[in-house]
Design a protein around this motif. Structure first.
Motif, PDB file in Angstrom:
ATOM      1  N   TRP A  94       1.119  -1.244  -0.193  1.00  0.00           N
ATOM      2  CA  TRP A  94      -0.426   0.062   0.612  1.00  0.00           C
ATOM      3  C   TRP A  94       1.009   1.310   0.237  1.00  0.00           C
ATOM      4  O   TRP A  94       1.077   2.157  -0.671  1.00  0.00           O
ATOM      5  CB  TRP A  94      -0.611   0.292   1.511  1.00  0.00           C
ATOM      6  N   ALA A  95       1.867   1.079   0.539  1.00  0.00           N
ATOM      7  CA  ALA A  95       2.749   1.979   0.106  1.00  0.00           C
ATOM      8  C   ALA A  95       3.057   2.673  -0.892  1.00  0.00           C
ATOM      9  O   ALA A  95       3.822   3.543  -0.550  1.00  0.00           O
ATOM     10  CB  ALA A  95       4.373   1.872   1.579  1.00  0.00           C
ATOM     11  N   ASP A  96       3.424   2.100  -1.831  1.00  0.00           N
ATOM     12  CA  ASP A  96       3.495   2.055  -3.209  1.00  0.00           C
ATOM     13  C   ASP A  96       2.575   2.858  -3.380  1.00  0.00           C
ATOM     14  O   ASP A  96       3.044   3.376  -4.660  1.00  0.00           O
ATOM     15  CB  ASP A  96       4.570   0.946  -3.698  1.00  0.00           C
ATOM     16  N   ILE A  97       1.885   2.859  -3.579  1.00  0.00           N
ATOM     17  CA  ILE A  97       0.996   4.280  -3.685  1.00  0.00           C
ATOM     18  C   ILE A  97       0.871   5.228  -3.935  1.00  0.00           C
ATOM     19  O   ILE A  97       0.736   5.925  -2.672  1.00  0.00           O
ATOM     20  CB  ILE A  97      -0.950   3.302  -3.332  1.00  0.00           C
ATOM     21  N   ASN A  98       0.675   5.735  -4.790  1.00  0.00           N
ATOM     22  CA  ASN A  98       0.853   8.171  -4.611  1.00  0.00           C
ATOM     23  C   ASN A  98      -0.501   7.899  -4.042  1.00  0.00           C
ATOM     24  O   ASN A  98      -1.532   8.485  -5.511  1.00  0.00           O
ATOM     25  CB  ASN A  98       1.172   8.621  -6.202  1.00  0.00           C
ATOM     26  N   TRP A  99      -1.176   8.067  -3.430  1.00  0.00           N
ATOM     27  CA  TRP A  99      -2.379   8.504  -2.484  1.00  0.00           C
ATOM     28  C   TRP A  99      -2.745  10.025  -3.598  1.00  0.00           C
ATOM     29  O   TRP A  99      -3.981  10.617  -3.249  1.00  0.00           O
ATOM     30  CB  TRP A  99      -2.811   8.508  -1.279  1.00  0.00           C
ATOM     31  N   LYS A 144      -9.746  -8.874  11.167  1.00  0.00           N
ATOM     32  CA  LYS A 144      -9.663  -6.761  11.254  1.00  0.00           C
ATOM     33  C   LYS A 144      -9.388  -6.586  10.643  1.00  0.00           C
ATOM     34  O   LYS A 144      -7.907  -6.042  10.682  1.00  0.00           O
ATOM     35  CB  LYS A 144      -9.946  -6.640  12.546  1.00  0.00           C
ATOM     36  N   VAL A 145      -9.199  -5.652  10.057  1.00  0.00           N
ATOM     37  CA  VAL A 145      -7.970  -3.982   9.393  1.00  0.00           C
ATOM     38  C   VAL A 145      -7.759  -3.184  10.116  1.00  0.00           C
ATOM     39  O   VAL A 145      -8.813  -2.143  10.055  1.00  0.00           O
ATOM     40  CB  VAL A 145      -8.368  -4.491   7.398  1.00  0.00           C
ATOM     41  N   LEU A 146      -7.375  -2.789  10.891  1.00  0.00           N
ATOM     42  CA  LEU A 146      -6.918  -1.906  12.313  1.00  0.00           C
ATOM     43  C   LEU A 146      -5.746  -1.203  11.516  1.00  0.00           C
ATOM     44  O   LEU A 146      -5.374  -0.392  12.382  1.00  0.00           O
ATOM     45  CB  LEU A 146      -6.783  -1.941  12.990  1.00  0.00           C
ATOM     46  N   THR A 147      -4.963  -1.317  10.426  1.00  0.00           N
ATOM     47  CA  THR A 147      -3.784  -1.294   9.914  1.00  0.00           C
ATOM     48  C   THR A 147      -3.654   0.763   9.483  1.00  0.00           C
ATOM     49  O   THR A 147      -4.879   0.825   8.991  1.00  0.00           O
ATOM     50  CB  THR A 147      -2.751  -1.269  10.030  1.00  0.00           C
ATOM     51  N   GLN A 148      -3.151   1.310   9.879  1.00  0.00           N
ATOM     52  CA  GLN A 148      -3.003   2.818   9.078  1.00  0.00           C
ATOM     53  C   GLN A 148      -2.203   3.147   7.913  1.00  0.00           C
ATOM     54  O   GLN A 148      -1.326   2.365   8.129  1.00  0.00           O
ATOM     55  CB  GLN A 148      -2.735   3.754  10.308  1.00  0.00           C
ATOM     56  N   ILE A 149      -2.811   3.709   7.651  1.00  0.00           N
ATOM     57  CA  ILE A 149      -1.926   3.501   5.871  1.00  0.00           C
ATOM     58  C   ILE A 149      -1.188   4.989   6.541  1.00  0.00           C
ATOM     59  O   ILE A 149      -1.923   5.820   5.707  1.00  0.00           O
ATOM     60  CB  ILE A 149      -2.272   3.331   4.327  1.00  0.00           C
TER      61      ILE A 149
END
Length: 91
Positions: free
Chosen positions: A13-18, A81-86
């Motif tokens: 997910w960190a590879d995405i240019n948000w 559960k998905v609780l991690t922050q991006i």
């Protein structure tokens, strides 16, 4: 396997240019709004179809469901559960 407009598969997910993802969706929404105001219905239909097949729209939809949704603390069918922050998403 289709990649929905990407040239290579993303590993993280960190590879995405948000910032770029949000900019693309905002631009497309504005184009739909302007075309609706000008009553250009064929253009509205084409832009809506483009939005539905947009990879950026898919990414933002996944973020909404997994991180911003109130039900994110509820375990799914797989008891996960998905609780991690991006952190990159909030930039």
């Amino acid at each position: 396997m289709t990649t929905l407009g990407t040239k290579e598969l993303l590993k993280d997910w960190a590879d995405i240019n948000w910032k770029l993802v949000r900019k693309r969706i905002i631009n497309l929404r504005q184009r739909i709004y302007r075309a609706t105001g000008n009553r250009q219905w064929n253009n509205v239909l084409s832009l809506m179809k483009l939005m539905l097949h947009s990879y950026s729209n898919l990414l933002l939809s996944v973020i909404k469901v997994t991180l911003e949704n109130q039900g994110k603390k509820t375990a799914g069918i797989d008891n996960q559960k998905v609780l991690t922050q991006i952190s990159h998403f909030n930039q």
